[in-house]
Design an enzyme around this catalytic site. Structure first.
Site, PDB file in Angstrom:
ATOM      1  N   ASN A   9       0.869  -1.177   0.000  1.00 13.52           N
ATOM      2  CA  ASN A   9       0.000   0.000   0.000  1.00 13.52           C
ATOM      3  C   ASN A   9       0.907   1.229   0.000  1.00 13.52           C
ATOM      4  O   ASN A   9       1.466   1.588   1.028  1.00 13.52           O
ATOM      5  CB  ASN A   9      -0.895  -0.014   1.251  1.00 13.52           C
ATOM      6  N   TRP A  10       1.038   1.817  -1.174  1.00 11.22           N
ATOM      7  CA  TRP A  10       1.958   2.963  -1.300  1.00 11.22           C
ATOM      8  C   TRP A  10       1.385   4.239  -0.708  1.00 11.22           C
ATOM      9  O   TRP A  10       2.067   5.254  -0.617  1.00 11.22           O
ATOM     10  CB  TRP A  10       2.298   3.202  -2.770  1.00 11.22           C
ATOM     11  N   LYS A  11       0.108   4.247  -0.396  1.00 13.92           N
ATOM     12  CA  LYS A  11      -0.563   5.452   0.123  1.00 13.92           C
ATOM     13  C   LYS A  11      -0.325   6.617  -0.843  1.00 13.92           C
ATOM     14  O   LYS A  11      -0.260   6.379  -2.059  1.00 13.92           O
ATOM     15  CB  LYS A  11      -0.101   5.740   1.559  1.00 13.92           C
ATOM     16  N   HIS A  96      -9.512   1.090   5.277  1.00 11.16           N
ATOM     17  CA  HIS A  96      -8.196   1.391   5.880  1.00 11.16           C
ATOM     18  C   HIS A  96      -8.384   2.432   6.993  1.00 11.16           C
ATOM     19  O   HIS A  96      -9.232   3.329   6.882  1.00 11.16           O
ATOM     20  CB  HIS A  96      -7.241   1.924   4.807  1.00 11.16           C
ATOM     21  N   GLU A  98      -6.762   4.960   7.757  1.00  7.86           N
ATOM     22  CA  GLU A  98      -6.617   6.361   7.327  1.00  7.86           C
ATOM     23  C   GLU A  98      -7.905   6.859   6.666  1.00  7.86           C
ATOM     24  O   GLU A  98      -8.255   8.030   6.781  1.00  7.86           O
ATOM     25  CB  GLU A  98      -5.392   6.501   6.407  1.00  7.86           C
ATOM     26  N   GLU A 168      -4.944  -4.411  10.949  1.00  3.49           N
ATOM     27  CA  GLU A 168      -3.971  -3.331  11.092  1.00  3.49           C
ATOM     28  C   GLU A 168      -4.298  -2.540  12.362  1.00  3.49           C
ATOM     29  O   GLU A 168      -5.131  -1.621  12.314  1.00  3.49           O
ATOM     30  CB  GLU A 168      -4.029  -2.398   9.880  1.00  3.49           C
ATOM     31  N   GLY A 174       2.564   3.120  10.693  1.00  3.60           N
ATOM     32  CA  GLY A 174       3.481   4.238  10.451  1.00  3.60           C
ATOM     33  C   GLY A 174       4.167   4.742  11.704  1.00  3.60           C
ATOM     34  O   GLY A 174       4.765   5.819  11.697  1.00  3.60           O
ATOM     35  N   SER A 214       3.743  -1.228  10.469  1.00  3.03           N
ATOM     36  CA  SER A 214       5.188  -1.183  10.716  1.00  3.03           C
ATOM     37  C   SER A 214       5.893  -2.518  10.476  1.00  3.03           C
ATOM     38  O   SER A 214       6.821  -2.866  11.213  1.00  3.03           O
ATOM     39  CB  SER A 214       5.476  -0.659  12.129  1.00  3.03           C
ATOM     40  N   GLY A 235       3.059  -0.776   4.266  1.00  2.00           N
ATOM     41  CA  GLY A 235       3.044   0.639   3.894  1.00  2.00           C
ATOM     42  C   GLY A 235       4.456   1.099   3.570  1.00  2.00           C
ATOM     43  O   GLY A 235       5.002   0.793   2.502  1.00  2.00           O
ATOM     44  N   GLY A 236       5.074   1.809   4.503  1.00  2.00           N
ATOM     45  CA  GLY A 236       6.376   2.441   4.272  1.00  2.00           C
ATOM     46  C   GLY A 236       7.422   1.537   3.635  1.00  2.00           C
ATOM     47  O   GLY A 236       8.095   1.931   2.666  1.00  2.00           O
TER      48      GLY A 236
HETATM   49  P1  13P Z   1       3.160   1.003   7.609  1.00  2.00           P
HETATM   50  O1  13P Z   1       3.743  -0.301   7.114  1.00  2.00           O
HETATM   51  O2  13P Z   1       3.849   2.205   7.015  1.00  2.00           O
HETATM   52  O3  13P Z   1       3.064   1.051   9.099  1.00  2.00           O
HETATM   53  O4  13P Z   1       1.669   1.079   7.061  1.00  2.00           O
HETATM   54  C1  13P Z   1       0.822   0.001   7.240  1.00  2.00           C
HETATM   55  C2  13P Z   1      -0.393   0.239   6.477  1.00  2.00           C
HETATM   56  O5  13P Z   1      -1.184   1.112   6.815  1.00  2.00           O
HETATM   57  C3  13P Z   1      -0.647  -0.572   5.289  1.00  2.00           C
HETATM   58  O6  13P Z   1      -1.929  -0.398   4.800  1.00  2.00           O
END
Ligand code: 13P
Length: 252
Positions: A9-11, A96, A98, A168, A174, A214, A235-236
């Site tokens: 998930n590149w956001k 998600h 977010e 999650e 994050g 994370s 994510g990251g």
């Molecule tokens: P991180 O891996 O950056 O914590 O993000 C997780 C995430 O929200 C994947 O959808």
């Protein structure tokens, strides 16, 4: 047995040219096996370019990070599931944290989106997870079960087969703080048990339940070793080809 899935998930990161370079780098060094499925979920603006790169790559799929719950119409800025499907998108991330907390999506919005994606014959990556304040009160299980029930509870057996779940915990996204392998396993087991009660054992056993929050090369193996953790939503660390590849190797 649930299939192993690693989803990126590149956001809201990278411009299309960076995204193309990143996927090219990932493809260049990806092991040539089909032991797991990899899903790349870039921003909408990248989808057409990345679809080209993933053509004829059966162990890869294209995913989107969101969609509109209506089929079409006067929804300025909205992106419909038909638009996504036409570009080759097979998976859509729904629910998600977010989207829930920053964009204030309600359970009703999320449920409508789940139904829209399923009706289009696509797959949902359904995200659930509790805020830290609820974990501190020991309410994490009831929060997650209520998210699942509210948005997935009405699905038929066949529809539920189009769902992948991502647990999650919001406090781990994050933040660099990850759930311990035991915390992840406990929640994943609870989720699988909930699915088996709601539908049946076969659907529960075959539903891939991913962990997100994370995940890094250094903690991935311990998480993925857990019986009910079938992969990750990253994510990251998915924005770095080397890290993403290391996480994949920790999974297979
Ligand atoms: P991180 O891996 O950056 O914590 O993000 C997780 C995430 O929200 C994947 O959808």
């Amino acid at each position: 047995m649930a299939g192993k899935i690693l989803a990126a998930n590149w956001k809201m990161n990278t411009i299309p040219a960076d995204g193309v370079a990143l996927v090219s780098e990932i493809l260049n060094q990806w092991p040539d096996n089909h032991r797991a499925h990899t899903i790349i979920c870039p921003p909408f603006t990248h989808l057409a370019f990345i679809a080209e790169l993933l053509k004829n790559k059966p162990s890869f799929s294209l995913g989107a990070q969101n969609c509109h719950h209506e089929k079409k119409g006067a929804f300025t800025g909205g992106i419909s599931v038909d638009m996504l499907k036409d570009l080759g998108v097979e998976y859509v991330i729904i629910g998600h944290s977010e989207r829930r907390h920053i964009f204030h999506e309600s359970e009703k919005d999320i449920t409508s989106k789940v139904q829209r994606v399923i009706q289009a014959g696509m797959h949902v990556i359904f995200c659930c997870g509790e805020l830290l304040k609820y974990r501190k009160q020991g309410l994490e299980t009831s929060i997650v079960e209520s998210q699942l029930k509210s948005s997935l509870g009405a699905l038929s057996d066949t529809e539920m087969k189009q769902v992948t779940i991502a647990y999650e915990p919001v406090w781990a996204i994050g933040t660099g703080e990850t759930a311990s392998p035991q915390q992840a396993q406990n929640m994943h087991k609870t989720i699988r048990h909930w699915i088996s009660k709601q539908w049946n054992n076969d659907i529960a056993d075959k539903c891939s339940i991913l962990y997100g929050g994370s995940v890094k090369p250094g903690n991935a193996k311990a998480l993925f070793m857990q019986t009910d953790v079938n992969g990750g939503l990253i994510g990251g660390a998915s924005l770095n080809a080397q890290d993403f590849k290391a996480i994949y190797h920790a999974m297979i």
